[in-house]
Design an enzyme around this catalytic site. Structure first.
Site, PDB file in Angstrom:
ATOM      1  N   ASP A 149      -6.653  -3.628   3.250  1.00 16.01           N
ATOM      2  CA  ASP A 149      -5.833  -2.846   3.927  1.00 16.01           C
ATOM      3  C   ASP A 149      -6.807  -2.003   4.595  1.00 16.01           C
ATOM      4  O   ASP A 149      -7.800  -1.455   4.814  1.00 16.01           O
ATOM      5  CB  ASP A 149      -4.856  -1.472   2.636  1.00 16.01           C
ATOM      6  CG  ASP A 149      -3.972  -0.510   4.276  1.00 16.01           C
ATOM      7  OD1 ASP A 149      -3.317  -0.954   3.655  1.00 16.01           O
ATOM      8  OD2 ASP A 149      -5.090   0.254   3.887  1.00 16.01           O
ATOM      9  N   ALA A 150      -6.631  -1.888   6.047  1.00 24.88           N
ATOM     10  CA  ALA A 150      -6.735  -0.894   7.175  1.00 24.88           C
ATOM     11  C   ALA A 150      -7.625   0.391   6.396  1.00 24.88           C
ATOM     12  O   ALA A 150      -8.891   0.514   7.031  1.00 24.88           O
ATOM     13  CB  ALA A 150      -6.583  -1.423   8.285  1.00 24.88           C
ATOM     14  N   ASP A 170      -4.490  -2.565  15.569  1.00 28.84           N
ATOM     15  CA  ASP A 170      -3.834  -4.275  15.290  1.00 28.84           C
ATOM     16  C   ASP A 170      -3.040  -4.040  14.616  1.00 28.84           C
ATOM     17  O   ASP A 170      -2.922  -5.791  14.893  1.00 28.84           O
ATOM     18  CB  ASP A 170      -4.677  -5.108  17.042  1.00 28.84           C
ATOM     19  CG  ASP A 170      -3.931  -6.248  17.893  1.00 28.84           C
ATOM     20  OD1 ASP A 170      -2.522  -5.894  17.486  1.00 28.84           O
ATOM     21  OD2 ASP A 170      -4.332  -7.296  17.774  1.00 28.84           O
TER      22      ASP A 170
END
Length: 298
Positions: A149-150, A170
């Protein structure tokens, strides 16, 4: 034009595509698989190969596309606009891309700035696998992938005291940007992860009902923003900097301009689409971890 391994790979994709269609039948859906997050479909139409996410709302959106007949021509305007960030720093030491898609940004940045260390982060291992299989995404000594997960990646990178010269946001789940990647707290974490004078680029949409909320949130964290609005599509790219008195440089070296032109970019036209004009409601409510109703507003 320099022939790279990436270009050769896409040429082979194109040749395979032409062979497959030699009978005259248009091949549209060439692969479909269900990941733990979504259905992912690879399609081809008139020489354009795309990765699509199918969502519960039956909404279908292209997350990545390549032109099989012209492998170096970038299909999405927002990708072209994002690359204007190279005007700020043409050779960033470390680049973080949150949301892989087909890996186009990582591949192009690597070719333009081969000394850059690029870390691409995506929550879905199937996306990474399909980017490699269908879009020419390649890992090497300079390009690495992280399945995370970012937000988790950013938090851990801060604990490890990492820094990046360019962070590109993005990440999309098929409907819109994940809510926890739009908040003041998250953007503040990204700013702390940036080196001094480091750049952040974020792919969002000009047509979203969240336009005002997103804009004031970025503005609160970074103060000064430059916005690229895609000339014919609804995308916009927000540029912000971990610095004072930011304004995106609207010129490139002759060498860099030639390199980007080889990808189909008309940098003069793209720079004309960059503006610092505040065209949002500055009184809109800032998105936070406690107030981020993206699922209601989009």
């Amino acid at each position: 034009m320099q022939i790279t391994q990436y270009t050769i790979g896409l040429i082979l994709f194109a040749a395979a595509n032409l062979f497959a269609n030699s009978s005259g039948f248009a091949l549209e859906k060439i692969h479909k698989e269900r990941s733990i997050y979504r259905n992912i479909v690879i399609t081809e139409d008139k020489g354009i190969r795309c990765m699509r996410f199918e969502t519960r709302r039956k909404k279908v959106s292209n997350q990545a596309c390549i032109n099989l007949k012209q492998p170096n021509k970038l299909v999405f305007e927002y990708v072209q606009g994002t690359l204007l960030g190279l005007a700020h720093n043409p050779a960033p030491k470390r680049v973080l891309i949150l949301g892989l898609g087909g890996g186009t940004l990582a591949n192009v940045i690597h070719q333009v700035s081969p000394t850059s260390e690029i870390v691409s982060v995506d929550i879905d291992p199937a996306v990474v696998k399909l980017a490699k299989a269908y879009f020419g995404y390649q890992e090497n000594a300079q390009i690495k992938s992280e399945i995370k997960d970012a937000r988790v990646f950013v938090k851990r990178a801060l604990l490890q005291k990492q820094q990046f010269d360019w962070i590109i946001l993005d990440a999309f789940n098929g409907d819109y940007i994940p809510e926890h990647l739009m908040t003041e707290e998250f953007l503040a974490e990204c700013k702390r992860l940036l080196s001094t004078n480091g750049l952040l680029s974020a792919n969002t949409f000009s047509t979203s009902d969240l336009y005002d909320h997103e804009s004031v949130t970025y503005q609160k964290v970074f103060n000064q923003l430059d916005i690229f609005k895609a000339p014919t599509k609804g995308n916009r790219v927000i540029f912000a900097c971990n610095c004072d008195n930011f304004s995106l440089t609207k010129s490139l070296s002759a060498q860099l301009n030639r390199q980007l032109t080889s990808y189909g970019l008309d940098t003069n036209v793209l720079f004309e689409a960059v503006s610092s004009i505040v065209d949002w409601d500055v009184n809109a409510r800032v998105l936070t971890d406690e107030y981020s109703p993206a699922n209601l507003l989009k």
